[in-house]
Design a protein around this motif. Structure first.
Motif, PDB file in Angstrom:
ATOM      1  N   GLN A 111       0.814  -1.217   0.000  1.00 44.46           N
ATOM      2  CA  GLN A 111       0.000   0.000   0.000  1.00 44.46           C
ATOM      3  C   GLN A 111       0.845   1.264   0.000  1.00 44.46           C
ATOM      4  O   GLN A 111       0.422   2.286  -0.519  1.00 44.46           O
ATOM      5  N   ARG A 140      -6.395   4.592   1.256  1.00 40.83           N
ATOM      6  CA  ARG A 140      -7.121   3.586   0.485  1.00 40.83           C
ATOM      7  C   ARG A 140      -7.405   2.372   1.370  1.00 40.83           C
ATOM      8  O   ARG A 140      -6.944   1.269   1.131  1.00 40.83           O
ATOM      9  N   ASP A 141      -8.186   2.613   2.425  1.00 45.61           N
ATOM     10  CA  ASP A 141      -8.553   1.564   3.365  1.00 45.61           C
ATOM     11  C   ASP A 141     -10.065   1.554   3.554  1.00 45.61           C
ATOM     12  O   ASP A 141     -10.760   2.493   3.138  1.00 45.61           O
ATOM     13  N   HIS A 210      -0.945   6.553  -1.368  1.00 47.92           N
ATOM     14  CA  HIS A 210      -1.402   5.335  -0.700  1.00 47.92           C
ATOM     15  C   HIS A 210      -2.320   4.618  -1.675  1.00 47.92           C
ATOM     16  O   HIS A 210      -3.039   5.254  -2.435  1.00 47.92           O
ATOM     17  N   ARG A 211      -2.276   3.299  -1.665  1.00 51.75           N
ATOM     18  CA  ARG A 211      -3.094   2.569  -2.628  1.00 51.75           C
ATOM     19  C   ARG A 211      -3.768   1.367  -1.963  1.00 51.75           C
ATOM     20  O   ARG A 211      -3.400   0.963  -0.856  1.00 51.75           O
ATOM     21  N   ARG A 213      -4.824  -2.374  -1.075  1.00 51.93           N
ATOM     22  CA  ARG A 213      -4.140  -3.661  -0.996  1.00 51.93           C
ATOM     23  C   ARG A 213      -4.698  -4.570  -2.096  1.00 51.93           C
ATOM     24  O   ARG A 213      -5.900  -4.792  -2.168  1.00 51.93           O
TER      25      ARG A 213
END
Length: 256
Positions: A111, A140-141, A210-211, A213
């Protein structure tokens, strides 16, 4: 191979400029793509480097994937815990065995975006008393993780006064020597900015990506982590009140 309690190796030769330290547990599918990105990002810095993966007692095919990836990336070193000891211990093991003067940590779930490392490296400008802490601009969660993290960060920042809006971001850059001075305790990786400041180091924040998972599942819960953090914050506050540092240190030597 080190076990859950690694042998301290504070005398590790610091022969490289930077070591990327990545703790992993059961992240087989993320190994090759993330190592590929980290290697490219570190090459872009122009510094000599290594990549240190700490396998924290994985019981899937992560060890095999690490060895396979090492064949393609000679800069990759693999440190193994015989049993799972948690992320903080894995980070501590990686830093202790690292050979870089500077350490950059990343989460092993993919991430964090390694492409942010060169810009963070550029912000050092040769400083040896500086930590660069990543600040995820777009989390990104899942929503419960974002909300709980937001509140935890607010509470921590108010009580510890560490001026770090996102201490939970795994992407951090700091001097290895500074880390070696810190007291170890479980979950300490979440309080590195406050601990660094306690020892006289400066901390600056850097906006990072942030990306989502793509592979695997999170190894950490939400409510249990929040509950433990309350006690950790109290412990760090206790540490902050119990330190004294000289403004300057003078070393005088007179030849015979």
């Amino acid at each position: 191979m080190p076990s859950g309690e690694p042998t301290p190796v504070a005398t590790t030769p610091e022969s490289l400029a930077i070591s990327a330290v990545v703790p992993v547990k059961n992240e087989a599918e993320n190994i090759l793509p993330l190592v590929t990105e980290i290697d490219a990002a570190l090459r872009e810095t122009g510094a000599d480097y290594e990549i240190v993966y700490v396998d924290d007692g994985s019981d899937d095919v992560t060890p095999q994937k690490l060895k396979e990836t090492q064949q393609a990336f000679p800069a990759l070193r693999i440190i193994t815990h015989s049993n799972s000891c948690g992320q903080s211990r894995a980070v501590a093991t990686g830093v202790r065995y690292a050979r870089g003067r500077m350490i950059v940590t990343l989460d092993g779930d993919g991430q964090n975006v390694p492409a942010d490392i060169p810009a963070m490296w550029g912000r050092l400008e040769g400083a040896e008393d500086l930590m660069v802490a990543g600040r995820r601009m777009k989390r990104r969660d899942v929503w419960i993780k974002r909300v709980s993290s937001r509140w935890a960060n607010r509470i921590r920042a108010r009580l510890l006064k560490d001026d770090t809006p996102d201490t939970g971001c795994g992407l951090k850059l700091f001097p290895r020597d500074a880390f070696m001075e810190l007291p170890y305790f479980n979950h300490m990786h979440r309080f590195l900015p406050a601990l660094m400041q306690r020892h006289g180091y400066r901390v600056i924040n850097h906006d990072v990506q942030h990306r989502f998972r793509e592979h695997g599942t999170s190894k950490y819960g939400t409510l249990d982590r929040l509950f433990v953090s309350i006690f950790d914050i109290a412990g760090v506050m206790w540490l902050q009140r119990r330190i004294s540092r000289p403004d300057t240190i003078h070393d005088s030597h007179q030849a015979d």
